[in-house]
Design a protein around this motif. Structure first.
Motif, PDB file in Angstrom:
ATOM      1  N   ASP A  85      48.980  43.769  32.981  1.00 59.85           N
ATOM      2  CA  ASP A  85      47.963  44.657  33.548  1.00 59.85           C
ATOM      3  C   ASP A  85      48.205  44.837  35.043  1.00 59.85           C
ATOM      4  O   ASP A  85      48.171  43.860  35.798  1.00 59.85           O
ATOM      5  CB  ASP A  85      46.578  44.053  33.311  1.00 59.85           C
ATOM      6  CG  ASP A  85      45.439  44.930  33.842  1.00 59.85           C
ATOM      7  OD1 ASP A  85      45.724  45.999  34.426  1.00 59.85           O
ATOM      8  OD2 ASP A  85      44.269  44.521  33.694  1.00 59.85           O
ATOM      9  N   GLN A  87      46.325  45.821  37.250  1.00 58.66           N
ATOM     10  CA  GLN A  87      45.148  45.449  38.035  1.00 58.66           C
ATOM     11  C   GLN A  87      45.000  43.936  38.162  1.00 58.66           C
ATOM     12  O   GLN A  87      44.184  43.450  38.939  1.00 58.66           O
ATOM     13  CB  GLN A  87      43.887  46.037  37.388  1.00 58.66           C
ATOM     14  CG  GLN A  87      43.888  47.550  37.288  1.00 58.66           C
ATOM     15  CD  GLN A  87      44.116  48.226  38.625  1.00 58.66           C
ATOM     16  OE1 GLN A  87      43.526  47.846  39.640  1.00 58.66           O
ATOM     17  NE2 GLN A  87      44.994  49.235  38.641  1.00 58.66           N
ATOM     18  N   ASP A  88      45.762  43.196  37.380  1.00 55.85           N
ATOM     19  CA  ASP A  88      45.711  41.731  37.409  1.00 55.85           C
ATOM     20  C   ASP A  88      46.531  41.232  38.602  1.00 55.85           C
ATOM     21  O   ASP A  88      47.690  41.616  38.765  1.00 55.85           O
ATOM     22  CB  ASP A  88      46.268  41.175  36.109  1.00 55.85           C
ATOM     23  CG  ASP A  88      46.005  39.691  35.928  1.00 55.85           C
ATOM     24  OD1 ASP A  88      45.866  38.986  36.942  1.00 55.85           O
ATOM     25  OD2 ASP A  88      45.950  39.231  34.770  1.00 55.85           O
ATOM     26  N   GLN A  89      45.962  40.357  39.400  1.00 57.22           N
ATOM     27  CA  GLN A  89      46.628  39.895  40.622  1.00 57.22           C
ATOM     28  C   GLN A  89      47.531  38.679  40.401  1.00 57.22           C
ATOM     29  O   GLN A  89      48.199  38.231  41.333  1.00 57.22           O
ATOM     30  CB  GLN A  89      45.559  39.526  41.667  1.00 57.22           C
ATOM     31  CG  GLN A  89      44.715  40.692  42.143  1.00 57.22           C
ATOM     32  CD  GLN A  89      45.519  41.654  43.002  1.00 57.22           C
ATOM     33  OE1 GLN A  89      46.189  41.264  43.950  1.00 57.22           O
ATOM     34  NE2 GLN A  89      45.490  42.932  42.646  1.00 57.22           N
TER      35      GLN A  89
END
Length: 357
Positions: A85, A87-89
Protein backbone atom coordinates in the motif's frame (compact mmCIF):
# COMPACT_ATOMS: atom_id res chain seq x y z
CA UNK A 1 23.59 21.89 9.98
CA UNK A 2 25.71 22.58 6.92
CA UNK A 3 23.58 20.53 4.55
CA UNK A 4 19.92 19.69 4.16
CA UNK A 5 18.94 16.27 2.91
CA UNK A 6 16.30 17.12 0.33
CA UNK A 7 17.01 15.63 -3.08
CA UNK A 8 14.93 15.47 -6.22
CA UNK A 9 13.83 11.99 -7.35
CA UNK A 10 15.86 10.62 -10.24
CA UNK A 11 14.56 11.47 -13.72
CA UNK A 12 12.75 8.76 -15.61
CA UNK A 13 13.73 7.96 -19.16
CA UNK A 14 10.76 5.61 -19.54
CA UNK A 15 7.17 6.87 -19.95
CA UNK A 16 5.59 8.07 -16.70
CA UNK A 17 3.36 5.06 -16.09
CA UNK A 18 1.09 4.93 -13.05
CA UNK A 19 3.66 2.57 -11.47
CA UNK A 20 6.40 5.17 -12.00
CA UNK A 21 4.21 7.96 -10.69
CA UNK A 22 3.40 5.99 -7.55
CA UNK A 23 7.08 5.25 -7.03
CA UNK A 24 7.99 8.91 -7.44
CA UNK A 25 5.33 9.91 -4.95
CA UNK A 26 7.02 7.76 -2.30
CA UNK A 27 10.62 8.87 -2.83
CA UNK A 28 10.09 12.34 -1.26
CA UNK A 29 8.98 10.59 1.94
CA UNK A 30 12.34 8.86 2.09
CA UNK A 31 14.11 12.19 1.63
CA UNK A 32 12.00 13.73 4.39
CA UNK A 33 12.87 10.86 6.69
CA UNK A 34 16.59 11.25 6.02
CA UNK A 35 16.42 14.99 6.52
CA UNK A 36 14.45 14.73 9.76
CA UNK A 37 16.69 12.06 11.20
CA UNK A 38 20.00 13.74 10.36
CA UNK A 39 18.74 17.18 11.40
CA UNK A 40 17.68 15.83 14.79
CA UNK A 41 21.04 14.15 15.32
CA UNK A 42 22.88 17.28 14.24
CA UNK A 43 20.94 19.50 16.63
CA UNK A 44 21.40 17.03 19.47
CA UNK A 45 25.20 16.94 19.24
CA UNK A 46 25.83 20.48 17.97
CA UNK A 47 24.05 21.90 21.02
CA UNK A 48 26.59 20.18 23.27
CA UNK A 49 29.63 21.27 21.27
CA UNK A 50 29.80 22.35 17.59
CA UNK A 51 32.77 20.03 17.04
CA UNK A 52 30.71 16.99 17.98
CA UNK A 53 28.51 17.33 14.92
CA UNK A 54 31.39 17.09 12.41
CA UNK A 55 30.83 13.38 11.57
CA UNK A 56 27.12 14.08 11.05
CA UNK A 57 28.00 16.92 8.70
CA UNK A 58 30.10 14.47 6.69
CA UNK A 59 27.15 12.11 6.30
CA UNK A 60 24.65 14.88 5.57
CA UNK A 61 26.88 16.58 3.01
CA UNK A 62 27.22 13.33 1.08
CA UNK A 63 23.51 12.51 1.21
CA UNK A 64 22.61 16.09 0.30
CA UNK A 65 24.90 15.95 -2.74
CA UNK A 66 22.32 13.75 -4.41
CA UNK A 67 23.20 10.47 -6.00
CA UNK A 68 20.92 8.12 -7.90
CA UNK A 69 19.03 6.79 -4.84
CA UNK A 70 19.05 3.41 -6.51
CA UNK A 71 18.77 1.34 -3.34
CA UNK A 72 15.74 3.21 -1.93
CA UNK A 73 14.20 3.16 -5.42
CA UNK A 74 14.51 -0.61 -5.76
CA UNK A 75 13.29 -1.14 -2.20
CA UNK A 76 10.18 0.95 -2.86
CA UNK A 77 9.72 -0.82 -6.20
CA UNK A 78 9.89 -4.25 -4.56
CA UNK A 79 7.29 -3.13 -2.05
CA UNK A 80 4.90 -1.60 -4.57
CA UNK A 81 5.37 -4.36 -7.14
CA UNK A 82 4.47 -6.88 -4.45
CA UNK A 83 1.17 -5.14 -3.76
CA UNK A 84 2.30 -2.89 -0.91
CA UNK A 85 0.00 0.00 0.00
CA UNK A 86 1.62 3.31 -1.06
CA UNK A 87 -0.11 5.02 1.87
CA UNK A 88 1.57 2.67 4.36
CA UNK A 89 4.69 4.24 5.88
CA UNK A 90 6.39 0.98 6.94
CA UNK A 91 8.59 0.79 3.85
CA UNK A 92 9.92 4.35 4.17
CA UNK A 93 12.37 3.72 7.04
CA UNK A 94 13.73 0.64 5.25
CA UNK A 95 14.45 2.69 2.12
CA UNK A 96 16.03 5.47 4.22
CA UNK A 97 18.22 2.97 6.08
CA UNK A 98 19.49 1.63 2.75
CA UNK A 99 20.65 5.11 1.73
CA UNK A 100 22.48 5.58 5.04
CA UNK A 101 24.15 2.19 4.63
CA UNK A 102 25.19 3.32 1.16
CA UNK A 103 26.65 6.50 2.67
CA UNK A 104 28.69 4.35 5.05
CA UNK A 105 29.98 2.24 2.17
CA UNK A 106 30.89 5.27 0.04
CA UNK A 107 32.70 7.13 2.82
CA UNK A 108 34.79 4.06 3.69
CA UNK A 109 35.32 3.17 0.03
CA UNK A 110 36.69 6.65 -0.67
CA UNK A 111 39.26 6.21 2.11
CA UNK A 112 40.33 2.80 0.82
CA UNK A 113 40.57 4.09 -2.76
CA UNK A 114 42.19 7.41 -1.78
CA UNK A 115 39.51 9.14 -3.83
CA UNK A 116 39.55 12.95 -3.64
CA UNK A 117 36.09 13.60 -5.12
CA UNK A 118 32.62 12.11 -4.74
CA UNK A 119 29.47 13.50 -6.36
CA UNK A 120 31.42 16.51 -7.57
CA UNK A 121 32.60 17.53 -4.08
CA UNK A 122 35.60 16.68 -1.87
CA UNK A 123 35.29 13.35 -0.13
CA UNK A 124 34.95 13.36 3.66
CA UNK A 125 38.56 12.43 4.33
CA UNK A 126 39.88 14.93 1.75
CA UNK A 127 37.79 17.80 3.15
CA UNK A 128 38.81 17.08 6.72
CA UNK A 129 42.50 16.80 5.79
CA UNK A 130 42.27 20.20 4.09
CA UNK A 131 40.67 21.67 7.22
CA UNK A 132 43.51 20.23 9.33
CA UNK A 133 46.13 21.89 7.13
CA UNK A 134 44.22 25.18 6.97
CA UNK A 135 44.07 25.44 10.77
CA UNK A 136 47.61 24.28 11.38
CA UNK A 137 46.67 21.44 13.70
CA UNK A 138 49.20 18.95 15.01
CA UNK A 139 49.85 15.56 13.45
CA UNK A 140 49.41 14.28 9.92
CA UNK A 141 46.55 15.94 8.02
CA UNK A 142 45.89 12.86 5.87
CA UNK A 143 45.64 10.55 8.86
CA UNK A 144 43.26 12.96 10.61
CA UNK A 145 41.04 13.13 7.54
CA UNK A 146 40.94 9.35 7.25
CA UNK A 147 40.14 8.96 10.95
CA UNK A 148 37.21 11.37 10.73
CA UNK A 149 35.91 9.64 7.59
CA UNK A 150 36.09 6.19 9.17
CA UNK A 151 34.13 7.44 12.16
CA UNK A 152 31.57 9.20 9.94
CA UNK A 153 31.09 5.99 7.96
CA UNK A 154 30.70 4.01 11.17
CA UNK A 155 28.13 6.50 12.39
CA UNK A 156 26.16 6.17 9.15
CA UNK A 157 26.09 2.40 9.71
CA UNK A 158 24.88 2.90 13.29
CA UNK A 159 22.16 5.25 12.07
CA UNK A 160 21.01 2.77 9.41
CA UNK A 161 20.66 0.10 12.10
CA UNK A 162 18.83 2.49 14.39
CA UNK A 163 16.24 3.18 11.71
CA UNK A 164 15.93 -0.52 10.85
CA UNK A 165 15.18 -1.34 14.50
CA UNK A 166 11.58 -0.41 13.67
CA UNK A 167 11.03 -3.28 11.22
CA UNK A 168 9.64 -6.79 11.62
CA UNK A 169 11.96 -9.81 12.21
CA UNK A 170 11.55 -11.19 8.66
CA UNK A 171 12.71 -7.88 7.23
CA UNK A 172 15.56 -7.61 9.73
CA UNK A 173 16.93 -11.04 8.73
CA UNK A 174 17.26 -9.93 5.11
CA UNK A 175 18.89 -6.68 6.27
CA UNK A 176 21.56 -8.54 8.25
CA UNK A 177 22.38 -10.72 5.26
CA UNK A 178 22.66 -7.66 3.01
CA UNK A 179 25.18 -5.99 5.33
CA UNK A 180 27.30 -9.13 5.68
CA UNK A 181 27.44 -9.63 1.90
CA UNK A 182 28.46 -6.02 1.38
CA UNK A 183 31.36 -6.18 3.83
CA UNK A 184 32.63 -9.60 2.74
CA UNK A 185 32.39 -8.52 -0.88
CA UNK A 186 34.33 -5.36 -0.08
CA UNK A 187 37.02 -7.39 1.67
CA UNK A 188 37.32 -9.69 -1.34
CA UNK A 189 37.68 -6.62 -3.56
CA UNK A 190 40.60 -5.43 -1.41
CA UNK A 191 42.20 -8.89 -1.39
CA UNK A 192 41.83 -9.35 -5.15
CA UNK A 193 43.52 -6.00 -5.79
CA UNK A 194 46.73 -7.12 -4.03
CA UNK A 195 46.68 -10.71 -5.30
CA UNK A 196 46.01 -9.38 -8.82
CA UNK A 197 45.15 -12.75 -10.32
CA UNK A 198 42.83 -12.60 -13.34
CA UNK A 199 39.92 -14.83 -12.29
CA UNK A 200 36.70 -13.70 -13.99
CA UNK A 201 34.50 -15.89 -11.81
CA UNK A 202 35.92 -14.42 -8.60
CA UNK A 203 35.63 -10.92 -10.03
CA UNK A 204 32.03 -11.65 -11.01
CA UNK A 205 31.22 -12.88 -7.50
CA UNK A 206 32.81 -9.79 -5.94
CA UNK A 207 30.81 -7.52 -8.26
CA UNK A 208 27.57 -9.22 -7.36
CA UNK A 209 28.24 -9.42 -3.60
CA UNK A 210 29.67 -5.96 -2.95
CA UNK A 211 27.46 -4.10 -5.37
CA UNK A 212 24.75 -5.99 -7.23
CA UNK A 213 23.04 -7.69 -4.35
CA UNK A 214 23.02 -4.71 -2.05
CA UNK A 215 22.01 -2.34 -4.84
CA UNK A 216 19.21 -4.30 -6.51
CA UNK A 217 18.48 -7.84 -5.31
CA UNK A 218 18.32 -7.32 -1.53
CA UNK A 219 16.50 -3.95 -1.66
CA UNK A 220 13.82 -5.54 -3.85
CA UNK A 221 13.48 -8.48 -1.46
CA UNK A 222 13.38 -6.13 1.53
CA UNK A 223 10.53 -4.25 -0.08
CA UNK A 224 8.67 -7.48 -0.82
CA UNK A 225 9.19 -8.62 2.79
CA UNK A 226 7.63 -5.42 4.10
CA UNK A 227 4.67 -6.07 1.79
CA UNK A 228 4.38 -9.62 3.13
CA UNK A 229 5.25 -11.25 -0.21
CA UNK A 230 8.20 -13.65 0.32
CA UNK A 231 7.00 -15.56 -2.77
CA UNK A 232 8.35 -12.72 -4.94
CA UNK A 233 11.92 -13.29 -3.68
CA UNK A 234 13.03 -15.95 -6.25
CA UNK A 235 12.13 -13.78 -9.25
CA UNK A 236 13.74 -10.75 -7.63
CA UNK A 237 16.87 -12.80 -6.97
CA UNK A 238 17.23 -13.84 -10.62
CA UNK A 239 16.46 -10.32 -11.84
CA UNK A 240 18.76 -8.76 -9.25
CA UNK A 241 21.68 -11.12 -9.91
CA UNK A 242 21.65 -10.37 -13.63
CA UNK A 243 21.03 -6.65 -13.31
CA UNK A 244 23.46 -6.33 -10.41
CA UNK A 245 26.26 -7.73 -12.53
CA UNK A 246 25.28 -5.41 -15.39
CA UNK A 247 25.27 -2.48 -12.96
CA UNK A 248 28.82 -3.24 -11.79
CA UNK A 249 30.10 -3.80 -15.32
CA UNK A 250 28.69 -0.41 -16.29
CA UNK A 251 30.53 1.04 -13.28
CA UNK A 252 33.75 -0.58 -14.55
CA UNK A 253 33.26 0.93 -18.00
CA UNK A 254 32.42 4.34 -16.58
CA UNK A 255 35.55 4.27 -14.45
CA UNK A 256 37.66 3.42 -17.49
CA UNK A 257 35.96 5.55 -20.14
CA UNK A 258 33.52 7.87 -18.38
CA UNK A 259 33.61 11.66 -18.14
CA UNK A 260 34.44 12.68 -14.57
CA UNK A 261 32.42 15.87 -15.06
CA UNK A 262 29.37 13.64 -15.55
CA UNK A 263 30.14 10.83 -13.10
CA UNK A 264 31.18 13.22 -10.30
CA UNK A 265 34.32 11.25 -9.46
CA UNK A 266 37.79 10.81 -11.02
CA UNK A 267 38.14 8.35 -13.89
CA UNK A 268 40.72 5.58 -13.97
CA UNK A 269 40.63 4.90 -10.24
CA UNK A 270 40.24 1.16 -10.73
CA UNK A 271 43.51 1.25 -12.68
CA UNK A 272 45.23 3.23 -9.94
CA UNK A 273 44.02 0.95 -7.17
CA UNK A 274 44.88 -2.23 -9.11
CA UNK A 275 41.25 -3.35 -8.88
CA UNK A 276 40.73 -6.80 -10.33
CA UNK A 277 37.37 -5.87 -11.78
CA UNK A 278 35.61 -8.21 -14.16
CA UNK A 279 36.59 -5.83 -16.97
CA UNK A 280 40.26 -6.08 -15.94
CA UNK A 281 40.17 -9.87 -15.47
CA UNK A 282 38.76 -10.37 -18.96
CA UNK A 283 41.29 -7.94 -20.42
CA UNK A 284 44.31 -9.67 -18.83
CA UNK A 285 43.09 -13.06 -19.99
CA UNK A 286 43.02 -11.72 -23.52
CA UNK A 287 46.30 -9.75 -23.35
CA UNK A 288 48.81 -10.59 -20.60
CA UNK A 289 50.68 -7.34 -21.31
CA UNK A 290 47.86 -5.45 -19.60
CA UNK A 291 48.86 -6.98 -16.26
CA UNK A 292 52.28 -5.36 -16.53
CA UNK A 293 50.83 -1.94 -17.27
CA UNK A 294 48.58 -1.55 -14.22
CA UNK A 295 51.27 -1.09 -11.52
CA UNK A 296 52.63 1.82 -13.58
CA UNK A 297 49.47 3.64 -12.49
CA UNK A 298 48.45 6.81 -14.30
CA UNK A 299 51.31 6.77 -16.78
CA UNK A 300 49.66 3.83 -18.51
CA UNK A 301 45.99 4.72 -18.10
CA UNK A 302 45.56 5.92 -21.68
CA UNK A 303 47.43 2.92 -23.03
CA UNK A 304 45.21 0.63 -20.97
CA UNK A 305 42.09 2.22 -22.40
CA UNK A 306 43.45 1.77 -25.92
CA UNK A 307 44.12 -1.91 -25.26
CA UNK A 308 40.66 -2.46 -23.81
CA UNK A 309 39.27 -1.16 -27.10
CA UNK A 310 41.81 -2.78 -29.45
CA UNK A 311 41.47 -6.24 -27.89
CA UNK A 312 37.69 -6.05 -28.14
CA UNK A 313 37.17 -6.32 -24.37
CA UNK A 314 35.11 -3.14 -24.23
CA UNK A 315 32.78 -4.36 -26.97
CA UNK A 316 32.52 -7.81 -25.40
CA UNK A 317 31.57 -6.32 -22.04
CA UNK A 318 28.90 -4.19 -23.71
CA UNK A 319 27.50 -7.33 -25.35
CA UNK A 320 27.61 -9.15 -22.03
CA UNK A 321 25.65 -6.30 -20.46
CA UNK A 322 23.06 -6.67 -23.23
CA UNK A 323 22.71 -10.35 -22.37
CA UNK A 324 22.38 -9.63 -18.67
CA UNK A 325 19.63 -7.08 -19.30
CA UNK A 326 17.76 -9.62 -21.42
CA UNK A 327 18.11 -12.18 -18.63
CA UNK A 328 16.84 -9.72 -16.03
CA UNK A 329 13.85 -8.82 -18.20
CA UNK A 330 12.99 -12.49 -18.76
CA UNK A 331 13.13 -13.14 -15.02
CA UNK A 332 10.86 -10.23 -14.16
CA UNK A 333 8.57 -11.02 -17.08
CA UNK A 334 7.73 -14.34 -15.45
CA UNK A 335 7.43 -12.92 -11.91
CA UNK A 336 4.14 -13.14 -9.95
CA UNK A 337 3.58 -9.38 -10.26
CA UNK A 338 1.06 -7.07 -11.89
CA UNK A 339 1.86 -6.56 -15.62
CA UNK A 340 2.49 -2.85 -15.14
CA UNK A 341 5.19 -3.53 -12.56
CA UNK A 342 6.81 -6.17 -14.73
CA UNK A 343 7.06 -3.52 -17.45
CA UNK A 344 8.32 -0.90 -15.02
CA UNK A 345 11.08 -3.12 -13.64
CA UNK A 346 12.10 -4.02 -17.19
CA UNK A 347 12.37 -0.31 -17.99
CA UNK A 348 14.43 0.23 -14.82
CA UNK A 349 16.80 -2.53 -15.93
CA UNK A 350 17.61 -0.57 -19.09
CA UNK A 351 18.07 2.67 -17.14
CA UNK A 352 20.51 1.04 -14.71
CA UNK A 353 22.54 -0.88 -17.27
CA UNK A 354 22.88 1.92 -19.84
CA UNK A 355 23.37 4.94 -17.55
CA UNK A 356 26.18 7.45 -18.17
CA UNK A 357 26.95 8.28 -14.51
Amino acid sequence: MTAHVMATPRPASAPATSARRTLMSLLPRVEERLHAFLSKEYERWHALDPRWSVPIDGIADLVNAGGKRMRPTFCLSGYLASGGDPQDQRVVPVAAALELLHACALIHDDVMDESPVRRGAPTVHTGQAALHRERGWRGAAERYGENVAILAGDLALVYSDEIMAEVEPAVAAEWHLLRSELIIGQYMDVAASVEFEPDPETSRWIAIAKSGRYTIHRPLVLGAAVAGRPDAAPAFEEYGAALGEAFQLRDDLLDAFGDSAVTGKPSGQDFEQHKMTLLMALAIQRNAHIRELVPARLRSADHLRELLVETGVRDDVEKHIDGLVERACRAIGAAPLEPEWREELAAMAHEVAYRNA
